[in-house]
Design an enzyme around this catalytic site. Structure first.
Site, PDB file in Angstrom:
ATOM      1  N   GLU A   1      -7.989   2.463   0.441  1.00  0.00           N
ATOM      2  CA  GLU A   1      -8.240   1.468  -0.600  1.00  0.00           C
ATOM      3  C   GLU A   1      -8.782   0.153  -0.047  1.00  0.00           C
ATOM      4  O   GLU A   1      -9.458  -0.590  -0.753  1.00  0.00           O
ATOM      5  CB  GLU A   1      -6.950   1.199  -1.389  1.00  0.00           C
ATOM      6  CG  GLU A   1      -5.955   0.211  -0.756  1.00  0.00           C
ATOM      7  CD  GLU A   1      -5.413   0.648   0.597  1.00  0.00           C
ATOM      8  OE1 GLU A   1      -5.425   1.857   0.879  1.00  0.00           O
ATOM      9  OE2 GLU A   1      -4.989  -0.219   1.374  1.00  0.00           O
TER      10      GLU A   1
ATOM     11  N   LYS B   1       1.445   7.974   0.308  1.00  0.00           N
ATOM     12  CA  LYS B   1       1.832   8.054   1.716  1.00  0.00           C
ATOM     13  C   LYS B   1       3.183   8.755   1.843  1.00  0.00           C
ATOM     14  O   LYS B   1       4.038   8.589   0.974  1.00  0.00           O
ATOM     15  CB  LYS B   1       1.983   6.636   2.288  1.00  0.00           C
ATOM     16  CG  LYS B   1       0.694   5.908   2.577  1.00  0.00           C
ATOM     17  CD  LYS B   1       0.984   4.551   3.215  1.00  0.00           C
ATOM     18  CE  LYS B   1      -0.288   3.747   3.416  1.00  0.00           C
ATOM     19  NZ  LYS B   1      -1.195   4.332   4.412  1.00  0.00           N
TER      20      LYS B   1
ATOM     21  N   ASP C   1      -5.760   6.327  -0.720  1.00  0.00           N
ATOM     22  CA  ASP C   1      -5.121   5.559   0.363  1.00  0.00           C
ATOM     23  C   ASP C   1      -6.159   4.843   1.231  1.00  0.00           C
ATOM     24  O   ASP C   1      -5.802   3.989   2.039  1.00  0.00           O
ATOM     25  CB  ASP C   1      -4.251   6.497   1.208  1.00  0.00           C
ATOM     26  CG  ASP C   1      -3.277   5.747   2.115  1.00  0.00           C
ATOM     27  OD1 ASP C   1      -3.107   4.522   1.907  1.00  0.00           O
ATOM     28  OD2 ASP C   1      -2.696   6.387   3.006  1.00  0.00           O
TER      29      ASP C   1
ATOM     30  N   ASP D   1       0.832  -1.197   0.000  1.00  0.00           N
ATOM     31  CA  ASP D   1       0.000   0.000   0.000  1.00  0.00           C
ATOM     32  C   ASP D   1       0.868   1.250   0.000  1.00  0.00           C
ATOM     33  O   ASP D   1       1.345   1.689   1.035  1.00  0.00           O
ATOM     34  CB  ASP D   1      -0.926  -0.012   1.241  1.00  0.00           C
ATOM     35  CG  ASP D   1      -1.863   1.189   1.267  1.00  0.00           C
ATOM     36  OD1 ASP D   1      -1.949   1.903   0.239  1.00  0.00           O
ATOM     37  OD2 ASP D   1      -2.527   1.400   2.308  1.00  0.00           O
TER      38      ASP D   1
ATOM     39  N   ARG E   1     -11.117  -0.479   2.103  1.00  0.00           N
ATOM     40  CA  ARG E   1     -12.578  -0.528   2.118  1.00  0.00           C
ATOM     41  C   ARG E   1     -13.150  -0.729   0.722  1.00  0.00           C
ATOM     42  O   ARG E   1     -14.264  -1.240   0.572  1.00  0.00           O
ATOM     43  CB  ARG E   1     -13.130   0.729   2.804  1.00  0.00           C
ATOM     44  CG  ARG E   1     -12.731   2.025   2.161  1.00  0.00           C
ATOM     45  CD  ARG E   1     -12.923   3.228   3.090  1.00  0.00           C
ATOM     46  NE  ARG E   1     -11.924   3.247   4.165  1.00  0.00           N
ATOM     47  CZ  ARG E   1     -11.914   4.141   5.158  1.00  0.00           C
ATOM     48  NH1 ARG E   1     -12.854   5.079   5.218  1.00  0.00           N
ATOM     49  NH2 ARG E   1     -10.986   4.086   6.086  1.00  0.00           N
TER      50      ARG E   1
HETATM   51  N1  BES Z   1      -3.173   0.279   5.162  1.00  0.00           N
HETATM   52  C1  BES Z   1      -3.601   1.510   5.708  1.00  0.00           C
HETATM   53  C2  BES Z   1      -3.891   1.432   7.211  1.00  0.00           C
HETATM   54  C3  BES Z   1      -2.704   1.160   8.101  1.00  0.00           C
HETATM   55  C4  BES Z   1      -1.963   2.212   8.602  1.00  0.00           C
HETATM   56  C5  BES Z   1      -2.386  -0.133   8.473  1.00  0.00           C
HETATM   57  C6  BES Z   1      -0.893   1.961   9.434  1.00  0.00           C
HETATM   58  C7  BES Z   1      -1.309  -0.384   9.299  1.00  0.00           C
HETATM   59  C8  BES Z   1      -0.559   0.670   9.775  1.00  0.00           C
HETATM   60  C9  BES Z   1      -4.888   1.989   5.030  1.00  0.00           C
HETATM   61  O1  BES Z   1      -5.058   1.600   3.729  1.00  0.00           O
HETATM   62  C10 BES Z   1      -4.893   3.472   5.063  1.00  0.00           C
HETATM   63  O2  BES Z   1      -3.986   4.066   4.556  1.00  0.00           O
HETATM   64  N2  BES Z   1      -5.908   4.046   5.677  1.00  0.00           N
HETATM   65  C11 BES Z   1      -6.037   5.458   5.792  1.00  0.00           C
HETATM   66  C12 BES Z   1      -7.509   5.799   5.686  1.00  0.00           C
HETATM   67  C13 BES Z   1      -7.787   7.265   5.553  1.00  0.00           C
HETATM   68  C14 BES Z   1      -7.209   7.799   4.280  1.00  0.00           C
HETATM   69  C15 BES Z   1      -9.279   7.470   5.595  1.00  0.00           C
HETATM   70  C16 BES Z   1      -5.476   5.893   7.138  1.00  0.00           C
HETATM   71  O3  BES Z   1      -5.616   5.169   8.120  1.00  0.00           O
HETATM   72  O4  BES Z   1      -4.851   6.947   7.180  1.00  0.00           O
HETATM   73 ZN    ZN Z   2      -4.116   2.878   2.298  1.00  0.00          ZN
HETATM   74 ZN    ZN Z   3      -4.125  -0.214   3.197  1.00  0.00          ZN
END
Ligand code: BES
Ligand code: ZN
Ligand code: ZN
Length: 492
Positions: free
Chosen positions: A334, A262, A332, A255, A336
């Site tokens: 993704e 990110k 990001d 990711d 969901r």
């Molecule tokens: N894979 C990440 C969540 C994550 C973050 C898992 C840190 C393990 C450690 C996920 O896809 C993500 O980036 N989520 C975003 C959602 C937001 C953009 C609504 C997040 O948590 O910032």
């Molecule tokens: Zn993500």
């Molecule tokens: Zn993710």
């Protein structure tokens, strides 16, 4: 681990070379005492444990030699009652520290088969090491684990422990594997091969089929990558099954965040973003090996989230498998999107219970730290998962799905948006609310939704601090034991 022998015996084996006996110690009125054992421990007790620097601190171990020449590893039990969960942790801490011995004997106070299974699981998992890229790979010296106990008929408890520990270890290997060597197509192939060898049926959809069949989430997330997405459906359907459990896993093999890229520091560790898929995959393998009388389907939603000229853009609208349109405000968010497809497809079979597992939100780590998984969903599903986690000795925490936060998912132009730009409140809960939109109704109902639980493992999937108990550094393989115990509970 495969060649390791694990057994129970009623009498302490005679002293031998490369053998160690593990006994727990506790501090009582400032003196160190051995926890009740089955061995003749008088000789060890007479050693003057305080002077030897033996500690009763939980998981702290000290090697001593008893007068008969036996090497004994005294491990601190803290102030805890030695129940199944503590013994699982202590057994893991012990094997982790004793890999230079060939034979490890545990003399813990076992009362029932649950205690034996816990110790065996902990001992086996404590031996886990991720070695695929280490040169030369140093194999462990350990050849046998022996549990000293008066409890009889232990073989099925030991067998269950072996199945569970090997499922968790395999998941750890897959999750730890870097994304240059693990991507949707080869993970799908690996899953297919392993599943088929256990009589589990396999269907794999490639990127063209996904697009054609309306899986706009998987297709949309995967299309920025040179390595196209896959949906893997695994079905274990024994003749004696009456219930059906559906498991859906987030399988983002890496990711980057996509075009909503990110920052560098947050991207490290994102090879772990397929832990949900590894969980539902290795759970169904264990359930099949244990021949539990329940139908289980596992859906692995596999994609690599990359930025490129073909990637989904912020503001693009995609249509997921249940027909709902989603404006992608943040590429990001993704997980969901791919899970929305998986949950829609799972719903179409009207299972008795749907559980999804995902490293969904950074917010889950902020809220619950590194050891607890967030648990959301319908009341009956949440209770069932809580009970299963308790039984397995894993940590989940029930979180709400507050209706007022649904406003965060309103789009100006589509049915939903996947994230509210600028919002930081309740991120884990909003993730859960989004997934809820993809849970179908019960058969013949337009009001009653299928039973569903969502487990956000963003915190506990990866242990980036030091190893503890039976948990190694890196991938942990959490929630597999919970899902297997859930299946066991439903199978009754
Ligand atoms: N894979 C990440 C969540 C994550 C973050 C898992 C840190 C393990 C450690 C996920 O896809 C993500 O980036 N989520 C975003 C959602 C937001 C953009 C609504 C997040 O948590 O910032
Ligand atoms: Zn993500
Ligand atoms: Zn993710």
């Amino acid at each position: 681990m495969t060649n390791l022998k694990i057994q129970t015996v009623a009498k302490t084996p005679t002293v031998a070379k490369k053998q160690v006996l593990v006994i727990a110690v506790r501090s009582v009125n400032n003196t160190i005492q051995l926890v009740q054992t089955h061995s003749d421990s008088v000789a060890i007790a007479s050693l003057g444990l305080e002077e030897l620097g033996v500690s009763a601190t939980f998981e702290t171990g000290t090697r001593v030699q008893s007068p008969d020449g036996r090497i004994v590893y005294l491990i601190g039990a803290g102030n805890n009652e030695l129940d199944e969960d503590n013994m699982r942790e202590l057994a893991g801490a012990a094997t982790r520290a004793l890999t230079d011995f060939e034979h490890i004997i545990f003399d813990f106070p076992t009362e029932d088969l649950g205690d034996l299974q816990g110790i065996a699981e902990g001992a086996l998992l404590g031996l886990y090491k991720y070695t695929e890229y280490k040169q030369p790979a140093k194999p462990t010296q350990v050849k046998s684990i022996t549990l000293l106990t008066k409890v009889r008929n232990a073989s099925s408890a030991i067998d269950s422990a072996k199945v569970l520990a090997s499922a968790v270890s395999a998941a750890r290997d897959e999750i730890n594997r870097p994304a240059n060597d693990l991507y949707p197509a080869n993970y799908a192939a690996l899953a297919s091969k392993k599943a088929k060898s256990l009589g589990i049926s396999v269907e794999i959809l490639d990127e063209k089929q996904l697009e054609k069949q309306g899986f706009g989430g998987l297709a949309g997330v995967g299309k920025g990558s040179a390595r196209p997405p896959r949906l893997v459906k695994l079905t274990y359907s024994p003749k004696n099954a009456s219930k059906h459990l559906a498991l859906v896993g987030k399988g983002i093999t890496f990711d980057t965040g996509g075009l909503s890229l990110k920052p560098a520091n947050s991207m490290v560790g994102m090879k772990y973003d397929m832990a949900g898929a590894a969980t539902v995959f290795n759970s169904i393998l264990a359930i099949a090996q244990l021949q539990l009388p329940i139908k289980v389907t596992s859906w692995m939603c596999l994609a690599e989230n990359m930025p490129s000229g073909t990637a989904t853009r912020p503001n693009d609208v995609i249509k997921l498998k249940n027909g709902k349109t989603v404006e992608v405000t943040n590429t990001d968010a993704e997980g969901r999107l791919v899970l929305g497809d998986g949950l829609s497809a799972a719903s179409m079979e009207f299972p008795d219970l749907i559980v999804d597992v995902a490293t969904l939100t950074g917010a889950a780590r902020v809220a619950l730290g590194n050891r607890y998984a967030g648990l959301m969903g319908s009341a009956e599903a949440v209770s069932a998962v809580e009970a299963a986690a308790f039984e397995a000795g894993e940590l989940v925490w029930h979180m709400p799905l507050p209706v007022e936060l649904k406003d965060m998912l309103k789009s100006d132009i589509a049915d939903l948006q996947n994230a509210k730009i600028g919002n930081t409140a309740g991120g884990m809960l909003i993730g859960g609310l989004f997934l809820q939109e993809f849970i179908g109704f019960k058969r013949k109902s337009k009001t009653d939704k299928l039973a569903w639980a969502h487990i956000d493992i963003a915190g506990p999937a990866n242990n980036d601090l030091g190893a503890y108990g039976y948990t190694a550094k890196g991938a942990t393989g959490v929630i597999i034991r919970t899902l297997v115990s859930l299946a066991k509970g439903m199978a009754h």
